[in-house]
Structures are given as structure tokens and as C-alpha cells.
Scaffold this active site. Structure first.
Site, PDB file in Angstrom:
ATOM      1  N   ASP A  21     -13.185  -5.481  -7.748  1.00  7.81           N
ATOM      2  CA  ASP A  21     -13.581  -4.369  -8.614  1.00  7.81           C
ATOM      3  C   ASP A  21     -15.108  -4.305  -8.650  1.00  7.81           C
ATOM      4  O   ASP A  21     -15.761  -5.276  -9.021  1.00  7.81           O
ATOM      5  CB  ASP A  21     -13.003  -4.648 -10.017  1.00  7.81           C
ATOM      6  CG  ASP A  21     -13.404  -3.583 -11.021  1.00  7.81           C
ATOM      7  OD1 ASP A  21     -13.866  -2.515 -10.602  1.00  7.81           O
ATOM      8  OD2 ASP A  21     -13.212  -3.844 -12.237  1.00  7.81           O
ATOM      9  N   ASN A  41     -16.869  -1.610 -10.233  1.00  3.55           N
ATOM     10  CA  ASN A  41     -17.408  -0.858 -11.376  1.00  3.55           C
ATOM     11  C   ASN A  41     -16.840  -1.343 -12.711  1.00  3.55           C
ATOM     12  O   ASN A  41     -16.949  -0.662 -13.726  1.00  3.55           O
ATOM     13  CB  ASN A  41     -17.182   0.652 -11.204  1.00  3.55           C
ATOM     14  CG  ASN A  41     -15.695   0.989 -11.130  1.00  3.55           C
ATOM     15  OD1 ASN A  41     -14.864   0.089 -11.010  1.00  3.55           O
ATOM     16  ND2 ASN A  41     -15.366   2.253 -11.202  1.00  3.55           N
ATOM     17  N   ASP A  63     -13.868  -1.685 -14.127  1.00  2.79           N
ATOM     18  CA  ASP A  63     -12.835  -1.002 -14.916  1.00  2.79           C
ATOM     19  C   ASP A  63     -11.516  -1.769 -14.829  1.00  2.79           C
ATOM     20  O   ASP A  63     -10.477  -1.287 -15.275  1.00  2.79           O
ATOM     21  CB  ASP A  63     -12.650   0.456 -14.468  1.00  2.79           C
ATOM     22  CG  ASP A  63     -12.218   0.566 -13.001  1.00  2.79           C
ATOM     23  OD1 ASP A  63     -12.092  -0.485 -12.334  1.00  2.79           O
ATOM     24  OD2 ASP A  63     -11.992   1.688 -12.521  1.00  2.79           O
ATOM     25  N   ASP A 103     -11.644  -1.469  -5.954  1.00  4.94           N
ATOM     26  CA  ASP A 103     -12.081  -0.189  -5.385  1.00  4.94           C
ATOM     27  C   ASP A 103     -12.720  -0.390  -4.018  1.00  4.94           C
ATOM     28  O   ASP A 103     -12.850  -1.515  -3.531  1.00  4.94           O
ATOM     29  CB  ASP A 103     -13.045   0.515  -6.361  1.00  4.94           C
ATOM     30  CG  ASP A 103     -14.102  -0.442  -6.886  1.00  4.94           C
ATOM     31  OD1 ASP A 103     -14.682  -1.171  -6.068  1.00  4.94           O
ATOM     32  OD2 ASP A 103     -14.322  -0.506  -8.121  1.00  4.94           O
ATOM     33  N   ASP A 162      -2.847   3.652   5.180  1.00  6.07           N
ATOM     34  CA  ASP A 162      -1.419   3.770   4.931  1.00  6.07           C
ATOM     35  C   ASP A 162      -1.076   5.254   4.958  1.00  6.07           C
ATOM     36  O   ASP A 162      -1.663   6.032   4.205  1.00  6.07           O
ATOM     37  CB  ASP A 162      -1.137   3.193   3.531  1.00  6.07           C
ATOM     38  CG  ASP A 162       0.171   2.469   3.454  1.00  6.07           C
ATOM     39  OD1 ASP A 162       1.181   3.055   3.862  1.00  6.07           O
ATOM     40  OD2 ASP A 162       0.187   1.317   2.964  1.00  6.07           O
ATOM     41  N   ASP A 180       4.483   4.338   6.112  1.00  8.33           N
ATOM     42  CA  ASP A 180       5.411   3.932   5.058  1.00  8.33           C
ATOM     43  C   ASP A 180       6.845   4.363   5.411  1.00  8.33           C
ATOM     44  O   ASP A 180       7.068   5.473   5.914  1.00  8.33           O
ATOM     45  CB  ASP A 180       4.972   4.631   3.758  1.00  8.33           C
ATOM     46  CG  ASP A 180       5.650   4.073   2.525  1.00  8.33           C
ATOM     47  OD1 ASP A 180       5.446   2.887   2.228  1.00  8.33           O
ATOM     48  OD2 ASP A 180       6.383   4.827   1.849  1.00  8.33           O
ATOM     49  N   GLU A 197       6.598   0.802   9.079  1.00  4.17           N
ATOM     50  CA  GLU A 197       7.313  -0.054   8.132  1.00  4.17           C
ATOM     51  C   GLU A 197       8.806   0.217   8.301  1.00  4.17           C
ATOM     52  O   GLU A 197       9.276   1.320   8.005  1.00  4.17           O
ATOM     53  CB  GLU A 197       6.906   0.249   6.686  1.00  4.17           C
ATOM     54  CG  GLU A 197       7.550  -0.745   5.722  1.00  4.17           C
ATOM     55  CD  GLU A 197       7.760  -0.219   4.301  1.00  4.17           C
ATOM     56  OE1 GLU A 197       7.988  -1.048   3.414  1.00  4.17           O
ATOM     57  OE2 GLU A 197       7.715   1.000   4.087  1.00  4.17           O
ATOM     58  N   HIS A 253       2.966  -6.420  -0.185  1.00 10.62           N
ATOM     59  CA  HIS A 253       2.890  -6.077  -1.607  1.00 10.62           C
ATOM     60  C   HIS A 253       4.258  -5.783  -2.222  1.00 10.62           C
ATOM     61  O   HIS A 253       4.318  -5.440  -3.400  1.00 10.62           O
ATOM     62  CB  HIS A 253       1.964  -4.862  -1.758  1.00 10.62           C
ATOM     63  CG  HIS A 253       2.499  -3.655  -1.057  1.00 10.62           C
ATOM     64  ND1 HIS A 253       2.613  -3.579   0.321  1.00 10.62           N
ATOM     65  CD2 HIS A 253       3.021  -2.498  -1.522  1.00 10.62           C
ATOM     66  CE1 HIS A 253       3.154  -2.436   0.653  1.00 10.62           C
ATOM     67  NE2 HIS A 253       3.414  -1.752  -0.443  1.00 10.62           N
ATOM     68  N   ASP A 254       5.309  -5.859  -1.426  1.00 13.47           N
ATOM     69  CA  ASP A 254       6.658  -5.583  -1.951  1.00 13.47           C
ATOM     70  C   ASP A 254       7.493  -6.844  -2.104  1.00 13.47           C
ATOM     71  O   ASP A 254       8.601  -6.784  -2.645  1.00 13.47           O
ATOM     72  CB  ASP A 254       7.409  -4.629  -1.002  1.00 13.47           C
ATOM     73  CG  ASP A 254       6.780  -3.250  -0.958  1.00 13.47           C
ATOM     74  OD1 ASP A 254       6.246  -2.805  -1.996  1.00 13.47           O
ATOM     75  OD2 ASP A 254       6.827  -2.620   0.112  1.00 13.47           O
TER      76      ASP A 254
HETATM   77  C1  NOJ Z   1       7.272   1.136   0.817  1.00 15.59           C
HETATM   78  C2  NOJ Z   1       6.041   0.622   0.151  1.00 15.59           C
HETATM   79  O1  NOJ Z   1       5.631  -0.558   0.783  1.00 15.59           O
HETATM   80  C3  NOJ Z   1       6.374   0.412  -1.314  1.00 15.59           C
HETATM   81  O2  NOJ Z   1       5.359  -0.250  -2.006  1.00 15.59           O
HETATM   82  C4  NOJ Z   1       6.651   1.759  -1.918  1.00 15.59           C
HETATM   83  O3  NOJ Z   1       7.072   1.598  -3.261  1.00 15.59           O
HETATM   84  C5  NOJ Z   1       7.753   2.486  -1.160  1.00 15.59           C
HETATM   85  N1  NOJ Z   1       7.579   2.406   0.271  1.00 15.59           N
HETATM   86  C6  NOJ Z   1       7.761   3.946  -1.499  1.00 15.59           C
HETATM   87  O4  NOJ Z   1       6.652   4.568  -0.933  1.00 15.59           O
END
Ligand code: NOJ
Length: 540
Positions: free
Chosen positions: A33, A35, A37, A41, A110, A212, A277, A338-339
């Protein structure tokens, strides 16, 4: 091409950065970060590029940075050609791209083509009336005659995938949140609009896209019901995605025509990469390379994320994958994103080093998730602090993705040097111990291990372009070799916590071990490994 074809052919691959290099995924809200908040960023990322260069990363992929109402933290886009003010401005982006390139690194964005935000002007128009010219840009349907929904399709984030629209008295389809309506990719205007978005960013000079949910982009035109999964622990009233097999909502044959269109756009530029993906078993996954190398360059291979941590199963899938890769298809491996639960939480911190050794010595392009290089673990987020829609919609399943998205732990300062202000997700209690600054100076740290491993990988052609040769797997360990010309490396990994023996006649020297005390040791016969130990051996 599979691993045992001649190494000369492999040398041709040498110049392609996306084959040789290592990709690093940044979740922009959580990296740095600038700034104060509490949200990361673009300027923050720019300020940390020297770190990534020092670490030995070749390419950065940023999760979405575009204007968005943030109902799915940026995967709900309301303007494909702008920058969300939370992340900065277009000037900040241009500066980031410049700085990345000045360091000889690459930058991927992305692309989220399957769905937009419900606040995107396209959807606002589409929703405004049945006669609107953009009506067909999304997937609108009447209910069945008996008043039932158009099909039994479920949303990945729980509940039905059809949302009723009072104004125009029809349903629209959303594979994810109802605030993420799916585009109708059968419509040529949609195709053109999204391919133009790709050109916009490629013209700016980015080096490629991670696309995605590529395998979701086309759904059955007849809206056939998905079959019930025999393995599901849920029942129909639960409205949980896994209850059905997505036979008619994902991986439809026509999706390949769309991927080909995308690839054509990429091919108008020089050395760009298209990554998809796609969560599919390897046999179906490899179809996304295209029959004539005309689809994705790298359909993401998530096997290490989805398989049990079992050496025999992993070895079998590596062989299967190597075996089914099409001619010209370049492999890739992913250990975190991140999932999904972070690797250090899934297999433990010690075993995570072994996992890193696996990721970075298999044949193919590896993707490293930010923070994994210091062994960051999933952070326990109290229920009232959960913000991820997947977690909020299905609170009893404990599947919030927040724990794997917490701020990068840079130092032992307040808020871990990520921000001077309270971050959007909390830090773990141990961040004053587990952070980049501490680990940089500790030769035994995870970070030092990663750095050495990345250096060796970059230096040794056998490790980035060499053949993959399976050697052995049992209930505890897996062993394989990488070979290029006269250079051979043996990798032996103990995927269990108990010691094990690897009986072999191989001779060589350990050049890297998860336990640095063993570095430089000679290997002559049976190799004894401690629990959670992996070694990389240069063979005589
Ligand atoms: C896959 C992404 O990696 C995930 O984070 C997102 O919630 C879903 N697609 C919907 O875009």
C-alpha cells in the site's frame, strides 16, 4: 512434444521467456500500500519491483486492477480499459509497466471475459429493455412453462445461477455472483468488444493475459440440465455447486473457437503469452493448447493444487501430463493462487519447501503465489471480518478465500510494512517473525531457499528446458531426473514427515537441500532423507 524427444528441439524453446521464466502472481490489494488506505496499489507494487528482481522472478501477473464495484474484489469489472482509483491511475500503470520492463521482467494482466459487473454499461443497457441492441450480449431466458427456472444450473458461489429480472421479466445467467452476469460469447459483437479490450492492453505493451475461467465461456445452447454428481455430499436443497456435474455449463466444444480468436489476437504481436484458468483433469485440459498450437500457450495446470499430497498419485499425474501434452505444447505447474489454501497451510511449513523444490524443478513454467516464498500461511479471519463472497454465501463450509489473500509480510514494523494504516484483511500474529526482512538475512530461511533455488533454475538449462525422466515413487517419496546434453540432475523429495531411504547407485553432489546443512554432500549409494526433506543433486 513430450519429455523424451530430442534436446535439440528443446533448445529452440530457449529464447521464449514464458517457457524459461518463472511467473509470480500478485494480488494487488495485498502486496504493498503506497497511500496508506489499507489497500495495496500500483505504486506500491512498483516500489517492490527491486525485491522481485532480487528474488529472481521473470514475470508478474496482476489479478484485476480495473474499475469495479468490488463485489468479487475486482473479478466484477465495470470498465475493461481503466484503472480502479483504489489502485491508482493509468499513469501509475504506465510507470509500473515501464519499470517492470526496465528490469527485464514481463507483466501480465488478468482478462475476465466470461462475465462483467452488473454495473458495466453493457449490462445496464442490456437490462434496460428486451429490445435494447445489447440485450443479446448477455444470457437472457424465459422460465420454463411450468414456472420453473430455465435449467437446474447452479452458481459456483452458491444458489441458482439464474437471476430473475423484474423489469424485463426474464432470467439472466451468472456462473458466479448475481452481480457478475455472464456475457453471451456466441454474439459476434461481444467477441469483437472483448478482443478490442485485449488489443488495447497489448498496444500499451503488456506481455500477455491470464484469462479468467476460460473453460466457462460457452454454455449449452439448449440449456440442458446438469447431471447430479454421484460423489456429492450435498443434496438438491443445499444449492451447492458441487451437487451437480457442470456437463453443460463448462468445457463446451465451441469454447475452443473462442480461445482460437483470442490466440489470433495474441499472434498479431510479438512473443505474448495467453494463459487460461482451467480446472480440468489433464486429458481434457490439454485440448486447450489447440490441435494446431492455436489456442492457449499455457492452459494452467492445477494438478498440484487439487491432488492429495501423495507421491504416487503426483508421480502418476506428472507422467500422464507429460504423456498427453500435444506436439509443441509447453507444460506448466501452479502451487498456489488467490482462490486456494496456501501450500504452507495445506502441507505444513517444512513440507512447503519440498513443494517449492517440486514446483521449480518439474519441466514447465512455474507460477509462484506472492508470499509463498516466505512460507506465509492462511491467516485465521474471525467470522465477522470475512469479506469474500464465497465465504459469506456459504458460511458453514469454511471456504472463504480471505485467509490466502492477506497482506504481504514485509517486515516486523506495524502492519508488516505493508501499510501505515490498518489493512483490509488482518495480519497473522507471527508476522513480526515471518517476514521478508527477517528472512533475507537468515541463510536458513524459506526465502533464502527460494532465492537459491530460483538462481540455480535460471542458471541450469537442464532445469528449465531439460527432459523430465521419472525415476521412482512410493508411499513417501518421489524421485526424477532432469537432463540437458551432458548435464543431469536428480531430484529426490520426501513428501512425508518421517525419514525414508532411496536405494540407488546414482553418484553426485547435493547442490541444494531443504536442509542447508546437507548442501555440497556427496551421494554415492542409498540416500537417507529426513522427514520433509528434498534434495537437488548434480550427477557425476
Ligand atoms: C476465478 C477467479 O480466480 C476467482 O477469484 C473469481 O472469483 C472467479 N473466477 C470469478 O471471476
Amino acid at each position: 512434444m513430450n519429455s523424451n524427444q530430442d534436446a535439440g528441439k528443446k533448445q529452440e524453446n530457449k529464447s521464449l521467456w514464458w517457457k524459461n521464466g518463472v511467473i509470480y502472481q500478485i494480488y494487488p490489494r495485498s502486496f504493498q500500500d503506497s497511500n496508506n488506505d489499507g489497500i495495496g496499489d500500483l505504486k506500491g507494487i512498483t516500489s517492490r519491483l527491486d525485491y522481485l528482481q532480487w528474488l529472481g522472478i521473470d514475470c508478474i501477473w496482476l489479478s484485476p486492477i480495473f474499475p469495479s464495484p468490488m463485489t468479487d474484489f475486482g473479478y466484477d469489472i465495470s470498465d475493461y480499459q481503466g484503472i480502479h482509483p483504489l489502485f491508482g491511475t493509468m499513469e501509475d500503470f504506465d510507470e509500473l509497466l515501464l519499470q517492470v520492463h526496465q528490469r527485464n521482467m514481463k507483466l501480465l494482466l488478468d482478462l475476465v471475459p466470461n462475465h462483467t459487473s452488473d454495473q458495466h454499461p453493457w449490462f445496464l443497457e442490456s437490462r434496460s429493455s428486451r429490445n435494447n441492441p445489447k440485450r443479446d450480449w448477455y444470457i437472457w431466458h424465459d422460465g420454463k412453462e411450468d414456472g420453473e427456472l430455465p435449467s437446474n444450473w447452479l452458481s459456483v458461489f452458491g444458489g441458482h445461477a439464474w437471476e430473475w429480472d423484474e423489469l424485463t421479466v426474464q432470467y439472466y445467467y451468472h456462473a458466479f455472483l448475481k452481480s457478475q452476469p455472464d456475457l453471451n460469447w456466441r454474439n459476434p459483437e461481444v467477441q469483437k468488444a472483448m478482443l478490442d479490450v485485449m488489443r488495447f492492453w497489448l498496444d500499451k505493451g503488456i506481455d500477455g493475459f491470464r484469462v479468467d475461467v476460460m473453460w466457462h465461456m460457452i454454455k449449452d445452447a439448449e440449456l440442458r440440465d446438469n447431471p447430479v454428481s454421484p460423489d456429492s455430499v450435498f443434496n438438491s436443497e443445499d444449492l451447492i455447486y458441487d451437487y451437480l456435474i457442470p456437463t453443460y455449463t463448462t468445457d463446451q466444444p465451441e469454447v475452443h473457437d473462442i480461445v482460437k480468436m483470442m490466440r489470433k489476437v495474441m499472434d498479431d504481436y510479438n512473443e505474448k503469452v495467453l494463459i487460461g484458468e482451467i480446472y480440468l483433469p489433464v486429458k481434457e485440459l490439454v485440448a486447450y493448447y489447440g490441435q494446431k498450437e492455436d489456442e492457449a500457450h499455457l492452459p494452467f495446470n492445477f494438478q498440484l493444487l487439487t491432488l492429495p499430497w501423495d507421491p504416487q498419485q503426483i508421480a502418476a499425474v506428472i507422467n500422464e501430463y507429460e504423456g498427453v501434452l500435444p506436439e509443441g505444447g509447453w507444460p506448466n505447474w501452479v502451487l498456489g493462487n488467490h482462490d486456494k489454501t496456501r501450500i504452507s497451510s495445506r502441507v505444513g511449513r517444512s513440507q512447503a519447501r519440498v513443494a517449492a523444490l517440486l514446483l521449480l524443478t518439474l519441466r514447465g513454467t512455474p507460477t509462484v503465489y506472492y508470499g509463498d516464498e516466505i512460507g506465509m500461511r492462511d491467516v485465521p479471519i474471525p467470522i465477522h471480518e470475512v469479506v469474500d463472497p464465497q465465504g459469506l454465501n456459504m458460511p458453514d463450509l469454511n471456504i472463504s478465500r480471505d485467509p490466502a489473500r492477506t497482506p504481504m509480510q514485509w517486515s516486523d514494523k506495524d502492519f508488516a510494512g505493508f501499510s501505515l494504516y490498518k489493512p483490509w484483511l488482518r495480519l497473522p500474529d507471527d508476522f513480526r517473525r515471518v517476514n521478508v526482512e527477517n528472512q533475507k538475512t537468515d541463510p536458513y530461511s524459506m526465502l533464502s531457499f527460494y532465492k537459491k533455488l530460483l538462481q540455480i533454475r535460471r542458471r541450469e538449462p537442464a532445469l528449465h528446458i531439460g527432459n523430465y525422466i521419472p525415476v521412482y515413487a512410493d508411499k513417501q517419496m518421489i524421485a526424477y531426473m532432469r537432463k540437458f546434453e551432458n548435464d543431469r540432475f536428480l531430484i529426490v523429495l520426501n513428501l512425508s514427515h518421517r525419514p525414508c531411504y532411496f536405494k540407488s547407485e546414482y553418484k553426485g553432489k547435493i547442490i541444494l537441500s531443504t536442509e542447508p546443512e546437507r548442501d555440497c554432500n556427496k551421494i554415492e549409494s542409498t540416500i537417507t532423507l529426513s522427514g520433509d526433506e528434498g534434495i537437488l543433486v548434480r550427477m557425476d
